[in-house]
Design a protein around this motif. Sequence first.
Motif, PDB file in Angstrom:
ATOM      1  N   GLU A   5      24.729  40.073  31.513  1.00  0.00           N
ATOM      2  CA  GLU A   5      25.489  38.832  31.379  1.00  0.00           C
ATOM      3  C   GLU A   5      26.261  38.799  30.073  1.00  0.00           C
ATOM      4  N   ARG A   6      25.702  39.377  29.022  1.00  0.00           N
ATOM      5  CA  ARG A   6      26.395  39.417  27.746  1.00  0.00           C
ATOM      6  C   ARG A   6      27.593  40.360  27.792  1.00  0.00           C
ATOM      7  N   GLU A   7      27.480  41.449  28.581  1.00  0.00           N
ATOM      8  CA  GLU A   7      28.560  42.423  28.647  1.00  0.00           C
ATOM      9  C   GLU A   7      29.711  41.950  29.525  1.00  0.00           C
ATOM     10  N   GLY A  12      34.747  36.807  34.187  1.00  0.00           N
ATOM     11  CA  GLY A  12      33.799  37.079  35.254  1.00  0.00           C
ATOM     12  C   GLY A  12      34.125  38.326  36.045  1.00  0.00           C
ATOM     13  N   TRP A  13      35.157  39.088  35.650  1.00  0.00           N
ATOM     14  CA  TRP A  13      35.557  40.293  36.361  1.00  0.00           C
ATOM     15  C   TRP A  13      34.594  41.413  36.027  1.00  0.00           C
ATOM     16  N   GLU A  18      34.333  44.200  42.122  1.00  0.00           N
ATOM     17  CA  GLU A  18      35.563  44.665  42.755  1.00  0.00           C
ATOM     18  C   GLU A  18      35.280  45.779  43.756  1.00  0.00           C
ATOM     19  N   LEU A  19      34.409  46.711  43.414  1.00  0.00           N
ATOM     20  CA  LEU A  19      34.054  47.789  44.337  1.00  0.00           C
ATOM     21  C   LEU A  19      33.352  47.243  45.575  1.00  0.00           C
ATOM     22  N   LEU A  20      32.505  46.250  45.394  1.00  0.00           N
ATOM     23  CA  LEU A  20      31.825  45.630  46.520  1.00  0.00           C
ATOM     24  C   LEU A  20      32.826  44.934  47.436  1.00  0.00           C
ATOM     25  N   ASN A  21      33.805  44.238  46.867  1.00  0.00           N
ATOM     26  CA  ASN A  21      34.832  43.572  47.672  1.00  0.00           C
ATOM     27  C   ASN A  21      35.675  44.580  48.453  1.00  0.00           C
TER      28      ASN A  21
END
Length: 86
Positions: A5-7, A12-13, A18-21
């Motif tokens: 979450e910190r990284e 939120g990208w 993106e790969l999952l989408n």
Amino acid sequence: MSETERERSASGWTLNRELLNVGAVIVAAGIAHLVMGLIGHGKHGPVTLLLLGGVLVASALGHRFYEERRHRAQPEAECVRCGETR
């Protein structure tokens, strides 16, 4: 807060998202091609596809209409004699 979450950037990208989408779109396209190929090449395939598309459009419009009616604000009832609202 976890390290992932910190990284994550402020937008939120993430590459994983993106790969999952993209993977989901490719799988959906493959399934659509398979279904259209199986149904569309039959004797009554084109008619079946047109009817199936019409049913999907009608059900989507019906669901949209139902949801709009369900979430519509109800007007307040007003007492005619005393002028009070409920």
